[in-house]
Design a protein around this motif. Sequence first.
Motif, PDB file in Angstrom:
ATOM      1  N   ARG A 598       0.808  -1.385   0.047  1.00 40.25           N
ATOM      2  CA  ARG A 598      -0.085   0.063   0.000  1.00 40.25           C
ATOM      3  C   ARG A 598       1.016   1.304   0.124  1.00 40.25           C
ATOM      4  NH1 ARG A 598      -4.928   1.506   4.557  1.00 40.25           N
ATOM      5  NH2 ARG A 598      -5.963   2.975   3.103  1.00 40.25           N
ATOM      6  N   SER A 599       0.690   2.067  -0.841  1.00 41.58           N
ATOM      7  CA  SER A 599       1.678   3.347  -1.000  1.00 41.58           C
ATOM      8  C   SER A 599       0.720   4.639  -1.437  1.00 41.58           C
ATOM      9  CB  SER A 599       2.637   3.121  -1.889  1.00 41.58           C
ATOM     10  OG  SER A 599       2.056   3.183  -3.280  1.00 41.58           O
ATOM     11  N   TYR A 600       1.318   5.613  -0.825  1.00 41.46           N
ATOM     12  CA  TYR A 600       0.721   6.885  -1.538  1.00 41.46           C
ATOM     13  C   TYR A 600       2.140   7.792  -1.900  1.00 41.46           C
ATOM     14  CZ  TYR A 600      -3.600   6.563   1.234  1.00 41.46           C
ATOM     15  OH  TYR A 600      -4.846   6.194   1.707  1.00 41.46           O
ATOM     16  N   VAL A 601       1.720   8.373  -3.027  1.00 48.65           N
ATOM     17  CA  VAL A 601       2.581   9.382  -3.656  1.00 48.65           C
ATOM     18  C   VAL A 601       2.254  10.724  -3.479  1.00 48.65           C
ATOM     19  CG1 VAL A 601       3.540   7.404  -5.227  1.00 48.65           C
ATOM     20  CG2 VAL A 601       1.622   8.897  -5.775  1.00 48.65           C
ATOM     21  N   GLY A 602       3.206  11.717  -3.373  1.00 43.38           N
ATOM     22  CA  GLY A 602       2.836  12.974  -3.230  1.00 43.38           C
ATOM     23  C   GLY A 602       3.964  14.259  -3.009  1.00 43.38           C
ATOM     24  N   HIS A 603       3.551  15.194  -2.910  1.00 42.46           N
ATOM     25  CA  HIS A 603       4.700  16.384  -2.495  1.00 42.46           C
ATOM     26  C   HIS A 603       3.936  17.652  -2.358  1.00 42.46           C
ATOM     27  CE1 HIS A 603       3.705  16.832  -7.292  1.00 42.46           C
ATOM     28  NE2 HIS A 603       3.057  17.821  -6.800  1.00 42.46           N
ATOM     29  N   LYS A 604       4.589  18.278  -1.840  1.00 42.99           N
ATOM     30  CA  LYS A 604       4.204  19.855  -1.683  1.00 42.99           C
ATOM     31  C   LYS A 604       4.452  20.388  -3.095  1.00 42.99           C
ATOM     32  CE  LYS A 604       3.062  21.910   1.858  1.00 42.99           C
ATOM     33  NZ  LYS A 604       1.667  22.122   2.374  1.00 42.99           N
ATOM     34  N   ARG A 605       3.560  21.564  -3.272  1.00 45.26           N
ATOM     35  CA  ARG A 605       3.501  22.006  -4.487  1.00 45.26           C
ATOM     36  C   ARG A 605       5.033  22.326  -5.028  1.00 45.26           C
ATOM     37  NH1 ARG A 605       0.275  27.517  -2.890  1.00 45.26           N
ATOM     38  NH2 ARG A 605      -1.308  25.687  -2.627  1.00 45.26           N
ATOM     39  N   ILE A 606       5.296  21.928  -6.261  1.00 46.59           N
ATOM     40  CA  ILE A 606       6.754  22.262  -6.713  1.00 46.59           C
ATOM     41  C   ILE A 606       6.788  23.797  -7.354  1.00 46.59           C
ATOM     42  CG2 ILE A 606       8.194  21.495  -8.840  1.00 46.59           C
ATOM     43  CD1 ILE A 606       7.371  19.225  -6.799  1.00 46.59           C
ATOM     44  N   ILE A 607       5.805  24.522  -7.698  1.00 45.40           N
ATOM     45  CA  ILE A 607       5.752  25.907  -7.977  1.00 45.40           C
ATOM     46  C   ILE A 607       4.643  26.326  -7.525  1.00 45.40           C
ATOM     47  CG2 ILE A 607       7.358  25.610 -10.074  1.00 45.40           C
ATOM     48  CD1 ILE A 607       4.871  26.014 -11.750  1.00 45.40           C
ATOM     49  N   GLU A 608       4.448  27.746  -7.283  1.00 43.82           N
ATOM     50  CA  GLU A 608       3.519  28.340  -6.829  1.00 43.82           C
ATOM     51  C   GLU A 608       2.268  28.324  -8.112  1.00 43.82           C
ATOM     52  OE1 GLU A 608       2.468  29.799  -3.896  1.00 43.82           O
ATOM     53  OE2 GLU A 608       4.186  28.618  -3.418  1.00 43.82           O
ATOM     54  N   PRO A 609       1.017  28.205  -7.635  1.00 44.44           N
ATOM     55  CA  PRO A 609       0.104  28.168  -8.671  1.00 44.44           C
ATOM     56  C   PRO A 609       0.097  29.436  -9.707  1.00 44.44           C
ATOM     57  CG  PRO A 609      -0.903  27.504  -6.701  1.00 44.44           C
ATOM     58  CD  PRO A 609       0.328  28.060  -6.249  1.00 44.44           C
ATOM     59  N   LEU A 610       0.243  29.086 -10.768  1.00 46.83           N
ATOM     60  CA  LEU A 610       0.750  30.255 -11.952  1.00 46.83           C
ATOM     61  C   LEU A 610      -0.350  31.251 -11.962  1.00 46.83           C
ATOM     62  CD1 LEU A 610       2.798  30.301 -13.988  1.00 46.83           C
ATOM     63  CD2 LEU A 610       1.602  29.284 -15.664  1.00 46.83           C
ATOM     64  N   TYR A 611      -1.809  30.820 -11.544  1.00 42.62           N
ATOM     65  CA  TYR A 611      -2.615  31.706 -11.857  1.00 42.62           C
ATOM     66  C   TYR A 611      -3.369  32.176 -10.321  1.00 42.62           C
ATOM     67  CZ  TYR A 611      -1.537  30.927 -16.769  1.00 42.62           C
ATOM     68  OH  TYR A 611      -1.059  30.745 -17.807  1.00 42.62           O
ATOM     69  N   GLY A 612      -2.621  31.662  -9.306  1.00 46.11           N
ATOM     70  CA  GLY A 612      -3.413  31.823  -8.058  1.00 46.11           C
ATOM     71  C   GLY A 612      -4.585  30.951  -7.814  1.00 46.11           C
ATOM     72  N   GLN A 613      -4.563  29.832  -8.388  1.00 49.12           N
ATOM     73  CA  GLN A 613      -5.949  28.973  -8.216  1.00 49.12           C
ATOM     74  C   GLN A 613      -5.568  28.405  -6.926  1.00 49.12           C
ATOM     75  OE1 GLN A 613      -3.531  28.728 -10.548  1.00 49.12           O
ATOM     76  NE2 GLN A 613      -4.278  27.460 -12.338  1.00 49.12           N
ATOM     77  N   PRO A 614      -7.001  28.092  -6.281  1.00 48.63           N
ATOM     78  CA  PRO A 614      -7.032  27.279  -5.139  1.00 48.63           C
ATOM     79  C   PRO A 614      -6.828  25.919  -5.395  1.00 48.63           C
ATOM     80  CG  PRO A 614      -9.233  28.232  -5.473  1.00 48.63           C
ATOM     81  CD  PRO A 614      -8.215  28.807  -6.361  1.00 48.63           C
ATOM     82  N   ASN A 615      -6.623  25.112  -4.217  1.00 42.59           N
ATOM     83  CA  ASN A 615      -6.988  23.760  -4.248  1.00 42.59           C
ATOM     84  C   ASN A 615      -8.279  23.421  -4.393  1.00 42.59           C
ATOM     85  OD1 ASN A 615      -7.712  20.932  -3.120  1.00 42.59           O
ATOM     86  ND2 ASN A 615      -5.363  20.798  -2.970  1.00 42.59           N
ATOM     87  N   PRO A 616      -8.820  22.530  -5.468  1.00 37.23           N
ATOM     88  CA  PRO A 616     -10.225  22.242  -5.392  1.00 37.23           C
ATOM     89  C   PRO A 616     -10.831  21.727  -4.389  1.00 37.23           C
ATOM     90  CG  PRO A 616      -8.993  21.151  -7.319  1.00 37.23           C
ATOM     91  CD  PRO A 616      -8.059  21.772  -6.218  1.00 37.23           C
ATOM     92  N   ASP A 617     -10.096  21.024  -3.464  1.00 34.49           N
ATOM     93  CA  ASP A 617     -10.857  20.771  -2.316  1.00 34.49           C
ATOM     94  C   ASP A 617     -11.169  21.911  -1.371  1.00 34.49           C
ATOM     95  OD1 ASP A 617     -10.939  18.110  -1.876  1.00 34.49           O
ATOM     96  OD2 ASP A 617      -8.882  17.729  -1.480  1.00 34.49           O
ATOM     97  N   ASP A 618     -10.233  23.040  -1.468  1.00 41.60           N
ATOM     98  CA  ASP A 618     -10.578  24.254  -0.540  1.00 41.60           C
ATOM     99  C   ASP A 618     -11.611  24.816  -1.278  1.00 41.60           C
ATOM    100  OD1 ASP A 618      -9.818  25.877   1.373  1.00 41.60           O
ATOM    101  OD2 ASP A 618      -8.660  27.044   0.305  1.00 41.60           O
ATOM    102  N   GLY A 687       9.106  11.250  -1.802  1.00 43.29           N
ATOM    103  CA  GLY A 687       7.983  11.212  -2.830  1.00 43.29           C
ATOM    104  C   GLY A 687       6.864  10.218  -2.520  1.00 43.29           C
ATOM    105  N   TYR A 688       6.990   9.409  -1.614  1.00 38.22           N
ATOM    106  CA  TYR A 688       6.050   8.515  -1.495  1.00 38.22           C
ATOM    107  C   TYR A 688       6.094   7.929   0.036  1.00 38.22           C
ATOM    108  CZ  TYR A 688       9.946   5.325  -2.189  1.00 38.22           C
ATOM    109  OH  TYR A 688      11.313   4.488  -1.999  1.00 38.22           O
ATOM    110  N   TYR A 689       5.163   7.299   0.590  1.00 40.94           N
ATOM    111  CA  TYR A 689       5.122   6.514   1.904  1.00 40.94           C
ATOM    112  C   TYR A 689       4.837   5.036   1.382  1.00 40.94           C
ATOM    113  CZ  TYR A 689       5.380  10.063   5.245  1.00 40.94           C
ATOM    114  OH  TYR A 689       5.786  11.203   6.136  1.00 40.94           O
ATOM    115  N   GLU A 690       5.189   4.036   1.964  1.00 38.64           N
ATOM    116  CA  GLU A 690       4.767   2.664   1.587  1.00 38.64           C
ATOM    117  C   GLU A 690       4.274   1.837   2.685  1.00 38.64           C
ATOM    118  OE1 GLU A 690       7.450   0.133  -0.130  1.00 38.64           O
ATOM    119  OE2 GLU A 690       9.342   1.034   0.675  1.00 38.64           O
ATOM    120  N   VAL A 691       3.691   0.859   2.778  1.00 41.38           N
ATOM    121  CA  VAL A 691       3.659  -0.216   3.712  1.00 41.38           C
ATOM    122  C   VAL A 691       3.521  -1.224   2.789  1.00 41.38           C
ATOM    123  CG1 VAL A 691       2.428  -1.419   5.610  1.00 41.38           C
ATOM    124  CG2 VAL A 691       2.502   1.195   5.362  1.00 41.38           C
TER     125      VAL A 691
END
Length: 902
Positions: A598-618, A687-691
């Motif tokens: 079981r694994s998750y991949v991810g990161h904090k943003r690599i660059i700032e949103p180019l046009y200031g868009q919020p995260n869709p979840d937000d 870049g990932y967590y794994e179990v």
Amino acid sequence: MEGTKNSVSRRSFFKGSMALAAAGLAAGGLAEAAPIFAYAESNESSGEVVRKGHCAGCFYAKCTQLYHVKDGVLTYVEGDPDGLYNKGKCCVRGAAAPMRVYNPYRIKTPMKRTNPEKGLEVNPGWVEISWDEALDEIAERLIAVRQDNPAKLIYLPGFPSWHFPIVGAGWPFATVFGTPNVKSATGSLCSVHLAAAHVHGEFVQTSEMNYSKYVLCVGATVGPNHGVADAGTDFIIDKIENGTRMVVVDPRCGIEASLGEWVPIKPATDLAFLEAVTHSILFEVGKYDEWFVKNRTTGPYLMAPSGDDYMRDPATNKPLVWDSAANGAKTFDDPTIGDLDFALEGTYEVQGQAVQPAFQYLLDTVREYTPEWAEEITTVPASTIRQIAADLVENAQIGATVEINGQTLPLRPAHVNPSRGCTCHRDGQAAFWMAMVINELLGAIAVPGGNTVINYNGHCLQPDEDGVVISEAIAKNSRSPYYEWRYPFDALDVPELIPYSYCPGNRYIWTLLDPEKYHVDYMPDMFIGFGCSLFSKGGDPAVIEEALKKIPFMVHYTYAEDEMAMLSDIVLPDLTNVEADVFYENSAYRPGNGNVGRSYVGHKRIIEPLYGQPNPDDFFLQLADKVGFLTGNGMNCLEFAMNKRWQMKPEYEFDTSRAYTINEMQELRMKNVFGPDASWDKLAETGYYEVMLPENEQYNYSMFPGKTTRHPLYNIAVVKGLKQLKAGLAEAGIEYPLGQEFMDDYEFYAKGFPSWKPTPVMTAGDDFDLNGVVFKIPQFLFDVAGCVQNPMLVETALTDSLQGKILINPVTAERKGLADGDMVYVQSQYGTEIGPYPVKTTNLVHPDAMAVAGGNARYSANLDPLVKQHVKYNKLMSTAYEAVDVLSGGLEVSPAVKLIKA
């Protein structure tokens, strides 16, 4: 007509380090002028930094990349050498990530329509609005809809909605809102999941390649055809090169077929082929895994004469079997029955009725389906069918075992792997079920070397009260194995009419165009789409356009001005994965050594949103707050619903009396999965967590070994679904809205074991003498991450000699008097036409096929014009119920066609 694009041209973006990618991917076509990045906000004062992050270039979204950033600008992408999956490799989609960010055709700000007229070629008259203005207007309309009738909202997410959000607020938002019209827009081509959910108790079936020696792919790939960069692709190719036989039954010769063995088959005839293989195993080879069928399947269950239930013990209500040693009926779990004393054949008198085991029904069904019979339909030689049957049995090594971590497991290194090329037909679900039947005959289900699923939720293979594997749907409390009857119909996709179906967004088209026919007593007032496209996952775009224009107000969260956006009233610009905080779960984890976890991949943003868009979840959280159900008690609270969706532990679950920031929610979900030490900083290191699972637990048999569970051999779910449907129609006093012909087909296929008959694509008339075939190409996979609108990928695809052409066999070309380069129109049996396109002859397609690479043409006036150079394959398909799988509701992808020289 002008689209919403920057003043910078497509050819102005790449030089320097990006030219390396451009040269490799687009033959230098994107590297002519100095880059212009004045609008990019820098995170770094100077110099280049390299950040490790997750790639979203395909649906699997499991590779990690090294992102090169200079002055806040993403300049270059390469594979991460430490990547758990890709081991330093990077596919064409991943390498094109910078153009995904800096695409001039990308939507940059919320926009509102001013032109009331809607159409794919109509200028919407967009005006830019702020995020607050968009939020306020959408919330105001949602409040009015909820007060009137929450069902008047349709929410359709697509693949992009699954990759970027961290807490996945969209789906629970719509559920708490109260609408039943929450479906996946991708389901029209995803009926492949149905049989897997019932046979395996999980969502996605796959090939177990560690121990496999013989894999029969029917309309399927085990990875390489997708052009995925993960090490699993290398692993599979290494297996083939080291002796694993990959036998591919397909109208087209793809990568695996070219490395292994290609068996050309006439399009849409997979069911006949699989029926004949089953016949040959049972009546000619005469060998199958008797222990498995008797102890791990419902093969010995005695069927009620009606065929819609098992014979049951009056005292316990348990299914009955016939004990051949005791010559009497007993409950299936009676410990006095010997392992091989379960009767599979014959007729027995039980409770005053003549009854038979389910296995006898299988014998009776396939008895007439000889290899010679199938050859006439499929063009696969009878000798080849017999050889395949014999090879499957021989390579399955029936009776063999392997010890892994001290646990002895069955070893079955041969199996059938079916997928969308097999299932997306009128009889596709029936064909898929027969493939699973073959695997059960081989004992090759959920064991080393067999057909399996990736499981880490603990419920997989858990038996119900009948001793049979619980459907994936029930186990996750997400939906019933077949939709229960409700009348009046409460959902606009009327799932009750095809009870066994899976999330087909195309059915909304039916009711939007003719609500009275489908007994729908309301129409939608509002639509919210998130990364969805009924056009890329549907049929004739003109029909889809007509239907969607009937929705008064549409909102679309999207990357570019695609067809859904052109019909919307407000469009919202999505983030790319490098601009978003990403924490994404992988359900199919198969690195180069074949291990599973079981694994998750991810990161904090690599660059700032180019046009200031919020995260869709937000955005969805803010929307819920304005509509009035972000916090609160019970299921009328979004945070409560998200606790349930993500199975939050008590110590990490959201406190529904207070609002959270998106970062707080992200952190809690990460700790919920990986414990209190999990953090974004630790995720950024790898870049990932794994179990990892212990190796023996990678095979689901290990969780319920021996006689502890049974797989359904007899497809009782579809039989019960048909019974329920007929009873519901009679109780409601209405005619079947899909018509008698559809009902006749439903009755024909909704059996414990399906029979075969010609489908409409085989009986369209002599003029329509070919069947369409469309296949994925490396540049575009599952319509995610803006790949289809990415100019770099579009240009790259168009350099392929197969792109934008009608592919036919040289024998076909000679018969029709065609040569390479001749321009032809293609007419479909459904009355639509595309073209003209140039002909290209190739021996890699069946003589009865007309093949198209990708078929990713789009229809919006405001997309990159190059996108329109691809073949408009979807236009040849139909969204009508006459052209869907009667069991799953999935679309038929191989229409009968004819070629007309221009």
